[in-house]
Design a protein around this motif. Structure first.
Motif, PDB file in Angstrom:
ATOM      1  N   MET A 131     -27.382  40.407 -17.780  1.00 45.97           N
ATOM      2  CA  MET A 131     -26.339  41.348 -18.831  1.00 45.97           C
ATOM      3  C   MET A 131     -25.068  40.686 -19.415  1.00 45.97           C
ATOM      4  O   MET A 131     -24.576  40.696 -20.317  1.00 45.97           O
ATOM      5  CB  MET A 131     -26.068  42.457 -17.944  1.00 45.97           C
ATOM      6  CG  MET A 131     -27.186  43.530 -17.842  1.00 45.97           C
ATOM      7  SD  MET A 131     -28.198  44.033 -19.150  1.00 45.97           S
ATOM      8  CE  MET A 131     -26.751  44.979 -20.183  1.00 45.97           C
ATOM      9  N   GLU A 132     -24.465  39.935 -18.339  1.00 48.16           N
ATOM     10  CA  GLU A 132     -23.668  38.816 -18.956  1.00 48.16           C
ATOM     11  C   GLU A 132     -23.951  37.343 -18.853  1.00 48.16           C
ATOM     12  O   GLU A 132     -23.747  36.554 -17.831  1.00 48.16           O
ATOM     13  CB  GLU A 132     -22.345  38.881 -17.791  1.00 48.16           C
ATOM     14  CG  GLU A 132     -21.852  40.510 -17.512  1.00 48.16           C
ATOM     15  CD  GLU A 132     -21.220  40.894 -18.864  1.00 48.16           C
ATOM     16  OE1 GLU A 132     -20.756  40.271 -19.790  1.00 48.16           O
ATOM     17  OE2 GLU A 132     -21.187  42.191 -18.998  1.00 48.16           O
ATOM     18  N   GLN A 133     -24.538  37.123 -19.715  1.00 47.18           N
ATOM     19  CA  GLN A 133     -25.170  35.583 -19.785  1.00 47.18           C
ATOM     20  C   GLN A 133     -23.984  34.324 -19.431  1.00 47.18           C
ATOM     21  O   GLN A 133     -22.903  34.819 -19.902  1.00 47.18           O
ATOM     22  CB  GLN A 133     -25.738  35.337 -21.228  1.00 47.18           C
ATOM     23  CG  GLN A 133     -26.913  36.347 -21.618  1.00 47.18           C
ATOM     24  CD  GLN A 133     -27.633  35.938 -22.894  1.00 47.18           C
ATOM     25  OE1 GLN A 133     -27.419  34.825 -23.132  1.00 47.18           O
ATOM     26  NE2 GLN A 133     -28.248  36.991 -23.571  1.00 47.18           N
ATOM     27  N   ARG A 134     -24.601  33.472 -18.602  1.00 48.68           N
ATOM     28  CA  ARG A 134     -23.649  32.528 -18.495  1.00 48.68           C
ATOM     29  C   ARG A 134     -23.725  31.061 -19.398  1.00 48.68           C
ATOM     30  O   ARG A 134     -23.676  29.977 -18.819  1.00 48.68           O
ATOM     31  CB  ARG A 134     -24.064  32.056 -17.142  1.00 48.68           C
ATOM     32  CG  ARG A 134     -23.428  33.287 -16.085  1.00 48.68           C
ATOM     33  CD  ARG A 134     -22.109  33.333 -16.117  1.00 48.68           C
ATOM     34  NE  ARG A 134     -21.368  34.352 -15.186  1.00 48.68           N
ATOM     35  CZ  ARG A 134     -21.126  35.756 -15.710  1.00 48.68           C
ATOM     36  NH1 ARG A 134     -21.388  36.131 -16.834  1.00 48.68           N
ATOM     37  NH2 ARG A 134     -20.765  36.589 -14.682  1.00 48.68           N
ATOM     38  N   THR A 135     -24.364  31.413 -20.564  1.00 50.16           N
ATOM     39  CA  THR A 135     -24.316  30.310 -21.417  1.00 50.16           C
ATOM     40  C   THR A 135     -22.871  29.978 -22.339  1.00 50.16           C
ATOM     41  O   THR A 135     -22.078  30.894 -22.357  1.00 50.16           O
ATOM     42  CB  THR A 135     -25.200  30.638 -22.669  1.00 50.16           C
ATOM     43  OG1 THR A 135     -24.775  31.782 -23.494  1.00 50.16           O
ATOM     44  CG2 THR A 135     -26.723  30.862 -22.190  1.00 50.16           C
ATOM     45  N   LEU A 136     -22.880  28.700 -22.964  1.00 53.26           N
ATOM     46  CA  LEU A 136     -21.422  28.598 -23.507  1.00 53.26           C
ATOM     47  C   LEU A 136     -21.154  29.581 -24.737  1.00 53.26           C
ATOM     48  O   LEU A 136     -20.037  29.955 -24.897  1.00 53.26           O
ATOM     49  CB  LEU A 136     -21.701  27.006 -24.172  1.00 53.26           C
ATOM     50  CG  LEU A 136     -20.458  26.577 -24.946  1.00 53.26           C
ATOM     51  CD1 LEU A 136     -19.114  26.785 -24.167  1.00 53.26           C
ATOM     52  CD2 LEU A 136     -20.738  25.283 -25.644  1.00 53.26           C
ATOM     53  N   CYS A 144     -13.107  33.954 -26.214  1.00 53.78           N
ATOM     54  CA  CYS A 144     -12.301  33.618 -27.574  1.00 53.78           C
ATOM     55  C   CYS A 144     -12.822  34.637 -28.680  1.00 53.78           C
ATOM     56  O   CYS A 144     -12.096  34.574 -29.672  1.00 53.78           O
ATOM     57  CB  CYS A 144     -12.940  32.272 -28.198  1.00 53.78           C
ATOM     58  SG  CYS A 144     -12.350  30.781 -27.106  1.00 53.78           S
ATOM     59  N   ASN A 145     -13.677  35.637 -28.499  1.00 61.18           N
ATOM     60  CA  ASN A 145     -14.128  36.489 -29.564  1.00 61.18           C
ATOM     61  C   ASN A 145     -14.474  35.613 -30.833  1.00 61.18           C
ATOM     62  O   ASN A 145     -14.177  36.335 -31.776  1.00 61.18           O
ATOM     63  CB  ASN A 145     -12.946  37.611 -29.842  1.00 61.18           C
ATOM     64  CG  ASN A 145     -13.461  38.723 -30.415  1.00 61.18           C
ATOM     65  OD1 ASN A 145     -14.884  39.187 -30.075  1.00 61.18           O
ATOM     66  ND2 ASN A 145     -12.905  39.471 -31.203  1.00 61.18           N
ATOM     67  N   VAL A 164     -12.591  27.212 -24.740  1.00 65.07           N
ATOM     68  CA  VAL A 164     -13.058  28.318 -23.683  1.00 65.07           C
ATOM     69  C   VAL A 164     -11.921  28.036 -22.483  1.00 65.07           C
ATOM     70  O   VAL A 164     -11.397  28.978 -21.907  1.00 65.07           O
ATOM     71  CB  VAL A 164     -14.360  28.195 -23.283  1.00 65.07           C
ATOM     72  CG1 VAL A 164     -14.627  28.841 -21.781  1.00 65.07           C
ATOM     73  CG2 VAL A 164     -15.412  28.789 -24.202  1.00 65.07           C
ATOM     74  N   LEU A 165     -11.779  26.843 -22.283  1.00 66.45           N
ATOM     75  CA  LEU A 165     -10.991  26.435 -21.220  1.00 66.45           C
ATOM     76  C   LEU A 165      -9.418  26.950 -21.476  1.00 66.45           C
ATOM     77  O   LEU A 165      -8.879  27.546 -20.490  1.00 66.45           O
ATOM     78  CB  LEU A 165     -10.829  24.993 -20.917  1.00 66.45           C
ATOM     79  CG  LEU A 165     -10.006  24.642 -19.735  1.00 66.45           C
ATOM     80  CD1 LEU A 165     -10.191  25.244 -18.315  1.00 66.45           C
ATOM     81  CD2 LEU A 165      -9.770  22.870 -19.661  1.00 66.45           C
ATOM     82  N   TYR A 172      -6.375  34.021 -17.354  1.00 65.10           N
ATOM     83  CA  TYR A 172      -6.237  34.297 -15.727  1.00 65.10           C
ATOM     84  C   TYR A 172      -4.948  34.043 -15.176  1.00 65.10           C
ATOM     85  O   TYR A 172      -4.614  33.621 -14.020  1.00 65.10           O
ATOM     86  CB  TYR A 172      -7.403  33.536 -15.155  1.00 65.10           C
ATOM     87  CG  TYR A 172      -8.594  34.035 -15.526  1.00 65.10           C
ATOM     88  CD1 TYR A 172      -9.134  35.308 -15.140  1.00 65.10           C
ATOM     89  CD2 TYR A 172      -9.681  33.097 -16.085  1.00 65.10           C
ATOM     90  CE1 TYR A 172     -10.473  35.713 -15.510  1.00 65.10           C
ATOM     91  CE2 TYR A 172     -11.155  33.578 -16.483  1.00 65.10           C
ATOM     92  CZ  TYR A 172     -11.342  34.883 -16.153  1.00 65.10           C
ATOM     93  OH  TYR A 172     -12.553  35.457 -16.448  1.00 65.10           O
ATOM     94  N   GLU A 173      -4.020  33.685 -16.349  1.00 67.89           N
ATOM     95  CA  GLU A 173      -2.716  33.508 -15.616  1.00 67.89           C
ATOM     96  C   GLU A 173      -2.243  34.677 -14.816  1.00 67.89           C
ATOM     97  O   GLU A 173      -2.104  35.702 -14.963  1.00 67.89           O
ATOM     98  CB  GLU A 173      -1.451  33.473 -16.822  1.00 67.89           C
ATOM     99  CG  GLU A 173      -0.211  33.073 -16.613  1.00 67.89           C
ATOM    100  CD  GLU A 173       0.641  33.018 -17.586  1.00 67.89           C
ATOM    101  OE1 GLU A 173       1.906  32.413 -17.509  1.00 67.89           O
ATOM    102  OE2 GLU A 173       0.325  33.239 -18.620  1.00 67.89           O
TER     103      GLU A 173
END
Length: 341
Positions: A131-136, A144-145, A164-165, A172-173
């Protein structure tokens, strides 16, 4: 939405000596049985695995050898666990790949009858990953929408990874994260060293994960019969293991790192042998000879052969006796002596 249960659903999780299903053992099992009427039954068992728990595993789940030394082994607990689960369906996190195969291995080893036939299996991790794919592509959309244009071209994927980074650092700050041991940190920060530590939690030696570092920075074998053992200890006990790995189908970088460890180990062994040899006493025939006493020259004196010798041709002298008067016998002997033939 509540679960519509036709029979109990047993959620369970295992703590083990490692991740090798065939060789490792269970040290703790917890089961929450959710019944169709909404009630819950919970049981947890500590289990003596019959083998030492590697330190690296204890650091993850917090169970050390001394915690289970008085506990029963699985062969003594297996029937009780099987009876508690009963005919329940099974649920877990990564349970299809690990927990179910591991507990079945223990049931079979203990001779406990436990069938998987007609049961349903719910793996929560698979729901999460699908459901929450882990692809790039999914990460780029999530953080980044944006949608990657020219997906799977090297430059487009590289740029998406960079973006993304940067988005992760911003998202996540000051966000707290808790590890498996309960330690809480803020790991995603704008510092490459900190990001390295967070994204390399397994501390691989060779990236393929065939060898990993322990907490002391020592290299450990991370697969097969020597899993969890220090590489140097394996070389001491089974030197041929090095040749087997070097000739085997392992990544070249794995072989390079193994060669570095072997070279260091071999140099250490050579130094130890030389130190032991130097400390041993030399054999008697190799001991330095004792100094000879200083030679003192003696003066040679020619022996005097004339001493104590009788003079040559010295006439025999009878002892002094009174002269005998001449008689007829003496005259007869003289006549015979001088008689001419």
């Amino acid at each position: 939405m509540k679960l519509n249960l036709k029979r109990p659903l047993a959620f369970f999780d295992l703590e083990t000596t490692g991740t090798n299903i065939g060789a490792d053992r269970i040290v703790e099992i917890s089961v929450i049985k959710l019944n169709p009427d909404g009630s819950e039954e919970v049981k947890t068992w500590r289990v003596h695995p019959g083998i030492p728990i590697p330190l690296e595993s204890s650091l993850v789940h917090g169970i050390y050898d001394e915690h289970i030394q008085n506990e029963k082994q699985f062969k003594e607990l297996g029937q009780e666990i099987a009876d508690f689960i009963g005919d329940s369906d099974l649920a877990g996190y990564n349970s299809n790949k690990f927990d179910i195969p591991m507990i079945m291995e223990e049931f079979l080893r203990a001779g406990v009858s436990f069938s998987l036939d007609a049961r349903h299996f719910v793996d929560v991790q698979n729901i999460f990953h699908q459901m929450e794919q882990r692809t790039l592509k999914a990460a780029y959309q999530f953080y980044c929408n944006k949608v990657i244009e020219n997906a799977h071209s090297a430059e487009a994927d590289t740029r998406a990874t960079m973006e993304v980074l940067l988005a992760q650092i911003e998202r996540y700050e000051n966000v707290e994260w808790e590890d498996k041991k309960g330690n809480k940190t803020i790991p995603v920060v704008g510092d490459v060293e900190a990001l390295h530590a967070f994204t390399n939690l397994s501390k691989p030696v060779d990236f393929a994960g065939r060898m990993v570092y322990n907490e002391q920075g020592e290299e450990l074998i991370n697969f097969g019969k020597h899993k969890g053992k220090r590489v140097e200890d394996v070389l001491n006990a089974e030197p041929s293991y090095y040749s087997w790995m070097m000739q085997g189908d392992f990544p070249l970088y794995t072989k390079r790192k193994l060669e570095e460890i072997y070279t260091r180990w071999n140099a250490k062994k050579t130094a130890e042998r030389q130190a032991n040899k130097a400390a041993q006493p030399k054999p008697a025939d190799q001991q330095p000879a004792a100094p000879k006493p200083e030679y003192q020259k003696k003066e040679y004196t020619k022996p005097d052969h004339t001493k104590n010798q009788q003079p040559q041709n010295k006439p025999f002298k009878k002892k002094d006796e009174p002269a005998q008067p001449v008689n007829d016998d003496m005259l007869a002997q003289l006549a015979l002596k001088f008689k001419k033939g």
